[in-house]
Design a protein around this motif. Structure first.
Motif, PDB file in Angstrom:
ATOM      1  N   SER A   8       8.248  18.263  -2.838  1.00  0.00           N
ATOM      2  CA  SER A   8       8.093  16.841  -2.538  1.00  0.00           C
ATOM      3  C   SER A   8       9.467  16.171  -2.465  1.00  0.00           C
ATOM      4  O   SER A   8      10.389  16.515  -3.184  1.00  0.00           O
ATOM      5  CB  SER A   8       7.251  16.169  -3.626  1.00  0.00           C
ATOM      6  N   SER A   9       9.564  15.195  -1.564  1.00  0.00           N
ATOM      7  CA  SER A   9      10.825  14.468  -1.383  1.00  0.00           C
ATOM      8  C   SER A   9      10.784  13.088  -2.029  1.00  0.00           C
ATOM      9  O   SER A   9      11.584  12.220  -1.688  1.00  0.00           O
ATOM     10  CB  SER A   9      11.143  14.333   0.114  1.00  0.00           C
ATOM     11  N   ASP A  10       9.873  12.894  -2.995  1.00  0.00           N
ATOM     12  CA  ASP A  10       9.742  11.571  -3.608  1.00  0.00           C
ATOM     13  C   ASP A  10      11.034  11.153  -4.300  1.00  0.00           C
ATOM     14  O   ASP A  10      11.401   9.973  -4.299  1.00  0.00           O
ATOM     15  CB  ASP A  10       8.590  11.565  -4.623  1.00  0.00           C
ATOM     16  N   GLY A  11      11.709  12.111  -4.914  1.00  0.00           N
ATOM     17  CA  GLY A  11      12.933  11.765  -5.625  1.00  0.00           C
ATOM     18  C   GLY A  11      14.082  11.385  -4.720  1.00  0.00           C
ATOM     19  O   GLY A  11      15.131  10.932  -5.209  1.00  0.00           O
ATOM     20  N   CYS A  12      13.944  11.578  -3.414  1.00  0.00           N
ATOM     21  CA  CYS A  12      15.018  11.267  -2.478  1.00  0.00           C
ATOM     22  C   CYS A  12      14.767   9.980  -1.700  1.00  0.00           C
ATOM     23  O   CYS A  12      15.589   9.604  -0.852  1.00  0.00           O
ATOM     24  CB  CYS A  12      15.197  12.416  -1.482  1.00  0.00           C
ATOM     25  N   ILE A  13      13.644   9.346  -1.960  1.00  0.00           N
ATOM     26  CA  ILE A  13      13.313   8.135  -1.201  1.00  0.00           C
ATOM     27  C   ILE A  13      13.992   6.948  -1.863  1.00  0.00           C
ATOM     28  O   ILE A  13      13.746   6.627  -3.028  1.00  0.00           O
ATOM     29  CB  ILE A  13      11.789   7.916  -1.146  1.00  0.00           C
ATOM     30  N   ALA A  14      14.856   6.297  -1.123  1.00  0.00           N
ATOM     31  CA  ALA A  14      15.586   5.135  -1.626  1.00  0.00           C
ATOM     32  C   ALA A  14      14.646   3.932  -1.680  1.00  0.00           C
ATOM     33  O   ALA A  14      13.577   3.925  -1.054  1.00  0.00           O
ATOM     34  CB  ALA A  14      16.787   4.846  -0.726  1.00  0.00           C
ATOM     35  N   PRO A  15      15.027   2.882  -2.426  1.00  0.00           N
ATOM     36  CA  PRO A  15      14.171   1.678  -2.480  1.00  0.00           C
ATOM     37  C   PRO A  15      13.922   1.060  -1.116  1.00  0.00           C
ATOM     38  O   PRO A  15      12.914   0.372  -0.926  1.00  0.00           O
ATOM     39  CB  PRO A  15      14.979   0.730  -3.382  1.00  0.00           C
ATOM     40  N   ASN A  16      14.787   1.316  -0.139  1.00  0.00           N
ATOM     41  CA  ASN A  16      14.562   0.752   1.190  1.00  0.00           C
ATOM     42  C   ASN A  16      13.603   1.599   2.019  1.00  0.00           C
ATOM     43  O   ASN A  16      13.371   1.304   3.196  1.00  0.00           O
ATOM     44  CB  ASN A  16      15.887   0.584   1.930  1.00  0.00           C
ATOM     45  N   GLY A  17      13.060   2.668   1.402  1.00  0.00           N
ATOM     46  CA  GLY A  17      12.053   3.486   2.073  1.00  0.00           C
ATOM     47  C   GLY A  17      12.610   4.657   2.849  1.00  0.00           C
ATOM     48  O   GLY A  17      11.841   5.492   3.320  1.00  0.00           O
ATOM     49  N   LEU A  55      17.233   4.821  -9.903  1.00  0.00           N
ATOM     50  CA  LEU A  55      16.929   6.225 -10.165  1.00  0.00           C
ATOM     51  C   LEU A  55      15.753   6.709  -9.346  1.00  0.00           C
ATOM     52  O   LEU A  55      15.347   7.864  -9.452  1.00  0.00           O
ATOM     53  CB  LEU A  55      16.637   6.419 -11.659  1.00  0.00           C
ATOM     54  N   GLY A  56      15.206   5.877  -8.550  1.00  0.00           N
ATOM     55  CA  GLY A  56      14.071   6.238  -7.730  1.00  0.00           C
ATOM     56  C   GLY A  56      13.358   4.981  -7.273  1.00  0.00           C
ATOM     57  O   GLY A  56      13.713   3.863  -7.654  1.00  0.00           O
ATOM     58  N   PRO A  57      12.341   5.136  -6.439  1.00  0.00           N
ATOM     59  CA  PRO A  57      11.628   3.955  -5.941  1.00  0.00           C
ATOM     60  C   PRO A  57      10.986   3.133  -7.044  1.00  0.00           C
ATOM     61  O   PRO A  57      10.788   1.931  -6.898  1.00  0.00           O
ATOM     62  CB  PRO A  57      10.562   4.560  -5.012  1.00  0.00           C
ATOM     63  N   ALA A  58      10.657   3.742  -8.177  1.00  0.00           N
ATOM     64  CA  ALA A  58       9.954   3.025  -9.237  1.00  0.00           C
ATOM     65  C   ALA A  58      10.892   2.498 -10.305  1.00  0.00           C
ATOM     66  O   ALA A  58      10.449   1.816 -11.234  1.00  0.00           O
ATOM     67  CB  ALA A  58       8.907   3.937  -9.887  1.00  0.00           C
TER      68      ALA A  58
END
Length: 652
Positions: free
Chosen positions: A442-451, A559-562
């Motif tokens: 999964s690439s969730d950890g690479c998604i910046a806050p801007n998407g 540190l991530g989107p969340a």
């Protein structure tokens, strides 16, 4: 080094190559020490001429050092300059015959561990440089020396060998035993005229010695050191002290150099970093006494020892004549057979209908990896020598796995929830990747806050962004210049927060601009008044109701989107009072102008006073010079007093 007359140019070469020697050694190993000693021969007839005892070089019309046996100049040290100075300070000597006392010197270097500076846990190498032959045991009788070499250290505080005229030369066998005992290797660097003899000597102790060809002026000594040392570290050989009734056979493929195991206790040309496995087969060949035998297996050049305890078991309680109905004998054989005289073997506990094998050899063959060889000695070892065979099945030792124990076990980082262990390798399950299958696909950890994934300036690997050239940051958001994509993304939210904090505006779309583009989660924010001390600082410029532009700085931690945290620095941006400013500027200008005029007037007065004083001083110093021929055109006439009264009557 041999420092007899013919080696004088070799000493000079070694001095000149001192700095290069340090470079050569540092390329071979990061941890090295170097020492120096020299030898000649026994200072006694017929090795020298008695009348030339004090100056053995007189025949060469030169002066040199009196003959000596061995002289220890420098203990092992890391200071290469000390080595060069030691070689440079050494002096050439001479002897009569063309044989040298190299074995005397070699024995002292071997046995004087404290004086030389040997370390136990180190690879120890002696480089013996000479252009002559050597005296052997028994040659001392020519000088009347009959006492056998005692293999002890006889160096005084100055490093002189005191036993030169007391003890005979050592034998090659004595040298060889000391080399083995002390784990020291020797490189004979000799010239072409004597190399054949030294090769024959080296053949008698192959695992501990090597011979290299030395040029006449020793100019290739650095190459010889590199080559000789390389051969030693690329060779490994094992030996043991097993008794006559126990035989040890070594088998190895030398780290993949051979297709199958070969019976040998050494390997050559082993690459650095490779792992080489040796298998030891222990065979009882005689009838020893009961007890425990301790066998030492050791590597020839390293101080590494493995000790094997062999327990000699008592013979089976049996009779010469088989008794099939003997109760205890049948119990020993699991009630599936009877006991015959001999050592304990198979216990008749393997059903033949399952393994289809009726002999112990046939059962063991079921535990051997498949082999194309028809010869028994070329067959693969039982359970790859990594387990025990029981009824045709291999029960592997710890850290090994597989049908024939041919596979190493996977390490503890191979999580069974994420991977399957297949012959020592972690094979990742769906959704996992990486060396230890610890990376989610999964690439969730690479998604910046801007998407964006890695802000479009990198690739996602194992949940982390691998940035392209000239980009950096947790999400590769920072470019080579002042560009920062997350600063631009957070700017509307920071502007909105500042407007709300200062009461300038209510920011109607607050929830939209102050949440991540991916999960729409609100950002965590904090305000401070002091300056932000952070590597990343972003700027927001706002215009207040009075038309003034105010600069605000902020930084972020993402540190991530969340998990998004904003730290904002508030700036006091009040409107300007124009009347006060004009009044202040006018008053300041007037006061400043007044003081400037006063200062200029004061400077002019001082200057004028100085000029007038200088003028008066010059007037006082001037002298009026008049010519005697000069006549003043101005005439003065003074009326006499007599005529300056009332007129008198002359007739009175």
């Amino acid at each position: 080094m041999d420092l007899t007359w013919t080696m004088r140019d070799d000493r000079e070469t070694l001095v000149q190559l001192g700095a290069d020697l340090a470079t050569t050694l540092s390329n071979l190993t990061s941890n090295y020490r170097l020492g120096f000693g020299s030898f000649a021969d026994k200072p006694e007839m017929p090795m020298i001429m008695p009348e030339l005892r004090e100056n053995p070089c007189a025949a060469e019309h030169d002066i040199c050092e009196p003959t000596y046996g061995y002289r220890h100049h420098l203990p092992l040290t890391e200071d290469i300059q000390a080595f060069v100075r030691s070689v440079e300070a050494s002096k050439v000597t001479g002897n009569l015959d063309n044989l040298e006392g190299g074995l005397d010197a070699l024995m002292q270097v071997l046995v004087c561990s404290q004086e030389i500076g040997w370390k136990d846990q180190a690879r120890k190498v002696i480089i013996l440089v000479t252009d002559g032959f050597m005296h052997f045991a028994g040659d001392g009788i020519l000088a009347g020396i009959t006492q056998r070499n005692d293999k002890k250290c006889h160096l005084n505080e100055q490093g002189e060998y005191l036993g030169s005229l007391q003890y005979d030369y050592p034998s090659l066998e004595e040298i060889y035993r000391e080399l083995l005992k002390r784990k020291i290797s020797v490189i004979f660097a000799v010239t072409e005229k004597v190399i054949t003899t030294y090769r024959e000597i080296s053949n008698l102790m192959k695992e501990m010695s090597n011979v290299e060809l030395l040029k006449a002026d020793s100019s290739n000594i650095l190459e010889l050191i590199k080559k000789g040392y390389g051969r030693f570290i690329k060779r490994t050989q094992f030996s043991d002290n097993s008794p006559d009734f126990i035989k040890l056979d070594y088998e190895t493929d030398c780290g993949g150099q051979f297709e199958s195991l070969r019976k040998r206790n050494y390997c050559n040309d082993v690459r650095l970093g490779d792992t080489v496995e040796f298998y030891i087969n222990i065979t009882l060949t005689g009838s020893p006494k009961n007890g425990v035998e301790k066998i030492r297996v050791e590597e020839s050049t390293l101080s590494e020892v493995m000790e094997i305890e062999v327990e000699i078991q008592k013979p089976c309680p049996c009779e010469e004549v088989a008794e099939p109905n003997h109760e205890y004998g049948r119990f020993q054989c699991s009630d599936n057979g009877y006991l015959q005289c001999g050592m304990t073997g198979t216990f008749c506990n393997c059903p033949t209908d399952l393994v289809n094998a009726t002999t112990q050899e046939a059962i063991e063959n079921l535990c051997r990896p498949p082999s194309n060889s028809k010869f028994f000695e070329d067959k693969s070892p039982v359970c790859s020598n990594r387990g025990e065979c029981d009824c045709g099945l291999c029960y592997c030792f710890a850290d090994f796995d597989g049908k024939y124990c041919e596979c190493p076990a996977c390490d503890i980082e191979c999580d069974p929830q994420r991977a399957d262990c297949i012959c020592g390798e972690c094979v990742c399950k769906y959704g996992w990747s990486g060396n230890h299958c610890n990376c989610e696909d999964s690439s969730d950890g690479c998604i910046a806050p801007n998407g964006e994934i890695c802000s479009g300036s990198g690739s996602c690997q194992c949940g982390n962004c691998l940035c392209d050239a000239s980009y950096r940051g947790r999400f590769c958001e920072i470019g080579s210049g002042s560009e920062n994509k997350l600063c631009a993304f957070y700017e509307p939210c920071v502007s909105c927060l500042i407007e709300q904090k200062t009461g300038v505006n209510t920011c109607e779309n607050f929830d939209e601009v102050c949440s991540s583009a991916e999960r729409h989660e609100r950002f965590t924010t904090s305000f401070i008044t002091e300056e932000i001390n952070a590597d990343i600082r972003c700027l927001v410029r706002l215009t207040d109701p009075h038309g003034m532009k105010c600069d605000y700085y902020f930084t972020y931690q993402s540190l991530g989107p969340a998990e998004n945290y904003l730290l904002i620095q508030l700036t006091n941006c009040e409107p300007i009072n124009l009347a006060s400013v004009i009044t202040f500027i006018s008053l300041t200008t007037f006061i400043l102008g007044f003081f400037i005029i006063l200062f200029i007037w004061f400077c002019i007065r001082i200057k004028d006073a100085r000029e007038y004083a200088r003028f008066e001083d010059e007037q006082n110093k001037s002298v009026l010079m008049e010519s005697p021929l000069y006549k003043d055109p101005v005439r003065r006439y003074e009326v006499p007093k007599e005529l300056n009264g009332k007129p008198t009557n002359p007739f009175l």
